[in-house]
Design a protein around this motif. Structure first.
Motif, PDB file in Angstrom:
ATOM      1  N   UNK A 134       0.824  -1.208   0.000  1.00 14.43           N
ATOM      2  CA  UNK A 134       0.000   0.000   0.000  1.00 14.43           C
ATOM      3  C   UNK A 134       0.859   1.259   0.000  1.00 14.43           C
ATOM      4  N   UNK A 135       1.892   1.279   0.843  1.00 16.52           N
ATOM      5  CA  UNK A 135       2.713   2.488   0.969  1.00 16.52           C
ATOM      6  C   UNK A 135       3.422   2.828  -0.337  1.00 16.52           C
ATOM      7  N   UNK A 136       3.769   1.809  -1.132  1.00 13.91           N
ATOM      8  CA  UNK A 136       4.405   2.060  -2.426  1.00 13.91           C
ATOM      9  C   UNK A 136       3.383   2.327  -3.527  1.00 13.91           C
ATOM     10  N   UNK A 137       2.196   1.747  -3.390  1.00 13.82           N
ATOM     11  CA  UNK A 137       1.191   1.863  -4.444  1.00 13.82           C
ATOM     12  C   UNK A 137       0.480   3.211  -4.430  1.00 13.82           C
ATOM     13  N   UNK A 138       0.263   3.795  -3.255  1.00 17.43           N
ATOM     14  CA  UNK A 138      -0.520   5.027  -3.173  1.00 17.43           C
ATOM     15  C   UNK A 138       0.071   6.171  -4.004  1.00 17.43           C
ATOM     16  N   UNK A 139       1.380   6.459  -3.911  1.00 18.53           N
ATOM     17  CA  UNK A 139       1.918   7.543  -4.744  1.00 18.53           C
ATOM     18  C   UNK A 139       1.788   7.282  -6.238  1.00 18.53           C
ATOM     19  N   UNK A 140       2.021   6.018  -6.655  1.00 13.32           N
ATOM     20  CA  UNK A 140       1.882   5.720  -8.078  1.00 13.32           C
ATOM     21  C   UNK A 140       0.417   5.780  -8.501  1.00 13.32           C
ATOM     22  N   UNK A 141      -0.489   5.351  -7.614  1.00 10.32           N
ATOM     23  CA  UNK A 141      -1.914   5.462  -7.917  1.00 10.32           C
ATOM     24  C   UNK A 141      -2.299   6.918  -8.121  1.00 10.32           C
TER      25      UNK A 141
END
Length: 369
Positions: A181-188
């Motif tokens: 989640x912590x890595x996906x949120x900025x890319x999302x």
């Protein structure tokens, strides 16, 4: 490549293998000392420890057992239950086979992801192997980090799909990428900003993610009807490390959420130039690197998300040996620190490596920003 050039590369690669093996042996020995000092079995340093709690949760789901203590209890598993369910096939295997399969899967996932980032290079095979011998990549395998390697591959595929106007597939990949989640949120955030120029693209992106998250979320409710509260309890109780630990101490969970939101805002601002078009690979890689700064658990393996950015920097004039340097220098530092790592209490030194190492690799990607 000439025969002499091939021999030189082969010799350099062989030396790197030896260096990485020696450095990793030092780190394993240091880990065994930490466990011994804590009165725990030293064999735990050889187990894919990051994967074990998820394996137990997956086994509980497969065998119809309650979600607790993995959620809402004392264990504090910080990967959402949807992804414990997704990893259910590992739970069908005996523990030793599951741990071995996790390591092989982690190696395969990150190998494919890194190969995609170096695919434009004539030396793509060599560079992929060099990247797989960096300290973050080896720690991913040693820890059985199917989550980090799977997240890296999924988020990479999301960028690749977006660049080819495959918005549904970008959403599907993003849905899998939320295992981190912590890595996906900025890319999302980046994908949403880019897609916002045309509502249909935003709908397709959201629909693709829903295809993954919808069934998994339904299964999570069937397993634990109070999973949202239980998962939030785990997040609140979890003791962070690295830079976010300082924020957590000073401002609690709210502070961590604000820092994460700020990082997402920065990544959205970076994406503004690509709004309505394909994501620039330099900017996509830069955003992946920035996600390291808000990783919920600091550790050298988290820097695997910075490796694509270093690949992009290495493709620039005058930086052709950067990836070799990224592979070699950290292992040389481990050997230089071996008197402390092999001492009676190596915990502090390990903490410095796990906290500072990822930050240095992110900083090395500064030309992209």
């Amino acid at each position: 490549m000439t025969r002499r050039g091939a021999w030189t590369v082969g010799a350099a690669f062989g030396a790197l293998v030896l260096l990485a093996a020696t450095g990793q042996a030092v780190l394993v020995r240091a880990g065994m000392s930490v466990y011994a000092h804590a009165g725990l079995p030293t064999e735990r340093a050889l187990v894919a420890g990051d994967f074990v709690p998820l394996l137990h949760a997956a086994q509980a789901f497969i065998h119809g057992q309650p979600a607790r203590p993995w959620y809402g209890g004392e264990t504090g598993l910080v990967y959402a239950p949807q992804y414990a369910i997704l990893l259910g096939p590992f739970g069908l295997l005996p523990a030793s086979a599951a741990l071995g399969a996790a390591r092989v899967t982690a190696l395969g996932f990150q190998a494919v992801a890194l190969f995609l980032w170096v695919a434009a290079s004539r030396q793509r095979r060599v560079l992929t192997m060099v990247l797989l011998l960096t300290s973050p990549a080896i720690e991913v395998v040693m820890n059985g980090q199917v989550m980090a390697s799977g997240g890296l591959l999924a988020l990479t595929l999301a960028i690749w799909a977006q660049r080819r106007e495959r918005w549904v597939w970008a959403g599907v990949a993003l849905g899998f990428g939320f295992i981190r989640i912590s890595n996906a949120l900025p890319l999302a955030t980046m994908l949403v900003v880019v897609a916002s120029a045309r509502p249909r693209r935003l709908i397709a992106l959201s629909g693709g993610a829903a295809l993954v998250l919808g069934p998994l979320t339904l299964a999570a409710f069937l397993w634990d009807e109070g999973w949202i509260a239980d998962f939030l309890f785990n997040i609140h109780q979890f003791r962070l490390s690295g830079p976010l630990r300082l924020v957590q101490i000073a401002y609690g969970t709210t502070g961590v959420a604000l820092v994460t939101a700020a990082n997402c805002a920065i990544c959205g601002w970076i994406a503004r130039r690509d709004r309505g078009g394909p994501i620039d690979l330099d900017r996509g890689a830069a955003v992946l690197a920035l996600t390291v700064l808000t990783a919920t658990l600091a550790g050298i393996y988290t820097a695997v998300f910075a490796l694509p950015a270093l690949v992009r920097v290495a493709a620039r004039p005058g930086a052709r040996y950067l990836l070799w340097a990224v592979a070699v220098i950290p292992w040389l530092l481990v050997l230089a620190l071996s008197p402390w790592l092999l001492g009676a209490d190596p915990q502090t030194t390990l903490n410095y490596i796990d906290t500072v190492g990822p930050l240095v690799l992110v900083a090395a990607a500064y030309p992209l920003l």
